[in-house]
Design a protein around this motif. Structure first.
Motif, PDB file in Angstrom:
ATOM      1  N   PHE A 101     -67.504-104.704  10.708  1.00 59.04           N
ATOM      2  CA  PHE A 101     -67.213-104.199   9.269  1.00 59.04           C
ATOM      3  C   PHE A 101     -68.407-104.525   8.479  1.00 59.04           C
ATOM      4  O   PHE A 101     -68.080-104.448   7.071  1.00 59.04           O
ATOM      5  CB  PHE A 101     -65.933-104.698   8.662  1.00 59.04           C
ATOM      6  CG  PHE A 101     -64.825-104.107   9.174  1.00 59.04           C
ATOM      7  CD1 PHE A 101     -64.194-102.889   9.113  1.00 59.04           C
ATOM      8  CD2 PHE A 101     -64.046-105.220   9.942  1.00 59.04           C
ATOM      9  CE1 PHE A 101     -63.435-102.200   9.663  1.00 59.04           C
ATOM     10  CE2 PHE A 101     -62.877-104.492  10.621  1.00 59.04           C
ATOM     11  CZ  PHE A 101     -62.413-103.264  10.371  1.00 59.04           C
ATOM     12  N   ARG A 102     -69.505-104.871   8.944  1.00 54.78           N
ATOM     13  CA  ARG A 102     -70.898-105.057   8.067  1.00 54.78           C
ATOM     14  C   ARG A 102     -71.746-103.841   7.962  1.00 54.78           C
ATOM     15  O   ARG A 102     -71.861-103.206   8.713  1.00 54.78           O
ATOM     16  CB  ARG A 102     -71.596-106.310   8.705  1.00 54.78           C
ATOM     17  CG  ARG A 102     -72.035-107.270   7.943  1.00 54.78           C
ATOM     18  CD  ARG A 102     -72.440-108.399   8.370  1.00 54.78           C
ATOM     19  NE  ARG A 102     -72.985-109.429   7.513  1.00 54.78           N
ATOM     20  CZ  ARG A 102     -73.977-110.276   7.750  1.00 54.78           C
ATOM     21  NH1 ARG A 102     -74.478-110.350   8.699  1.00 54.78           N
ATOM     22  NH2 ARG A 102     -74.211-111.171   6.767  1.00 54.78           N
ATOM     23  N   VAL A 119     -65.068-108.995  14.038  1.00 52.94           N
ATOM     24  CA  VAL A 119     -64.538-108.303  12.994  1.00 52.94           C
ATOM     25  C   VAL A 119     -65.450-108.404  11.770  1.00 52.94           C
ATOM     26  O   VAL A 119     -65.663-107.269  11.401  1.00 52.94           O
ATOM     27  CB  VAL A 119     -63.120-108.880  12.330  1.00 52.94           C
ATOM     28  CG1 VAL A 119     -62.685-108.306  11.004  1.00 52.94           C
ATOM     29  CG2 VAL A 119     -62.050-108.753  13.269  1.00 52.94           C
ATOM     30  N   ARG A 120     -66.185-109.337  11.549  1.00 53.25           N
ATOM     31  CA  ARG A 120     -67.316-109.520  10.726  1.00 53.25           C
ATOM     32  C   ARG A 120     -68.240-108.695  11.091  1.00 53.25           C
ATOM     33  O   ARG A 120     -69.045-107.675  10.166  1.00 53.25           O
ATOM     34  CB  ARG A 120     -67.714-110.900  10.558  1.00 53.25           C
ATOM     35  CG  ARG A 120     -68.790-111.106   9.515  1.00 53.25           C
ATOM     36  CD  ARG A 120     -69.178-112.555   9.415  1.00 53.25           C
ATOM     37  NE  ARG A 120     -70.342-112.620   8.487  1.00 53.25           N
ATOM     38  CZ  ARG A 120     -71.013-113.611   8.593  1.00 53.25           C
ATOM     39  NH1 ARG A 120     -70.708-114.679   9.395  1.00 53.25           N
ATOM     40  NH2 ARG A 120     -72.203-113.827   7.772  1.00 53.25           N
ATOM     41  N   LYS A 121     -68.762-108.573  12.141  1.00 51.52           N
ATOM     42  CA  LYS A 121     -69.746-107.565  12.799  1.00 51.52           C
ATOM     43  C   LYS A 121     -69.321-106.243  12.691  1.00 51.52           C
ATOM     44  O   LYS A 121     -70.183-105.262  12.342  1.00 51.52           O
ATOM     45  CB  LYS A 121     -70.129-108.068  14.316  1.00 51.52           C
ATOM     46  CG  LYS A 121     -71.433-107.274  14.603  1.00 51.52           C
ATOM     47  CD  LYS A 121     -72.087-107.908  15.963  1.00 51.52           C
ATOM     48  CE  LYS A 121     -73.035-107.268  16.395  1.00 51.52           C
ATOM     49  NZ  LYS A 121     -74.466-107.986  16.158  1.00 51.52           N
ATOM     50  N   ALA A 159     -62.897-113.611  14.579  1.00 52.97           N
ATOM     51  CA  ALA A 159     -63.471-113.468  13.104  1.00 52.97           C
ATOM     52  C   ALA A 159     -65.125-112.863  13.264  1.00 52.97           C
ATOM     53  O   ALA A 159     -65.326-112.129  12.590  1.00 52.97           O
ATOM     54  CB  ALA A 159     -63.647-114.957  12.462  1.00 52.97           C
ATOM     55  N   LEU A 160     -65.834-113.381  14.146  1.00 47.82           N
ATOM     56  CA  LEU A 160     -67.177-112.783  14.338  1.00 47.82           C
ATOM     57  C   LEU A 160     -67.155-111.430  14.723  1.00 47.82           C
ATOM     58  O   LEU A 160     -67.967-110.607  14.399  1.00 47.82           O
ATOM     59  CB  LEU A 160     -67.890-113.842  15.049  1.00 47.82           C
ATOM     60  CG  LEU A 160     -68.137-115.270  14.888  1.00 47.82           C
ATOM     61  CD1 LEU A 160     -68.971-116.052  15.841  1.00 47.82           C
ATOM     62  CD2 LEU A 160     -69.310-115.262  13.480  1.00 47.82           C
TER      63      LEU A 160
END
Length: 73
Positions: free
Chosen positions: A72-73, A68-70, A65-66
């Motif tokens: 698409f940020r 993927v978050r990084k 999750a981290l």
């Protein structure tokens, strides 16, 4: 006290047989394939333990999750 040469030879032969047996046992225990199989079985058993398995899954999901978050940020 002098010992009979035949007795000494028998004692030496018994010692040789015992040493050969011990060396055979050590050779079996130190077999790399057997050690690897034992380690693999131990790790598999540990990872199948629910107390280890589920926290590892949770950590994997968190890291995913981290990432993927990084991305698409």
């Amino acid at each position: 006290m002098a010992r009979d040469p035949d007795t000494i030879e028998r004692d030496i032969e018994q010692a040789r047989k015992a040493l050969a047996s011990t060396l055979d046992q050590l050779g079996e225990k130190a077999n790399p394939k057997k050690l690897a199989d034992t380690a693999k079985t131990s790790v598999t058993a540990t990872l199948n333990n629910p107390k280890v398995k589920y926290p590892l899954i949770g950590v994997g999901v968190l890291i995913g999750a981290l990432l993927v978050r990084k991305l698409f940020r």
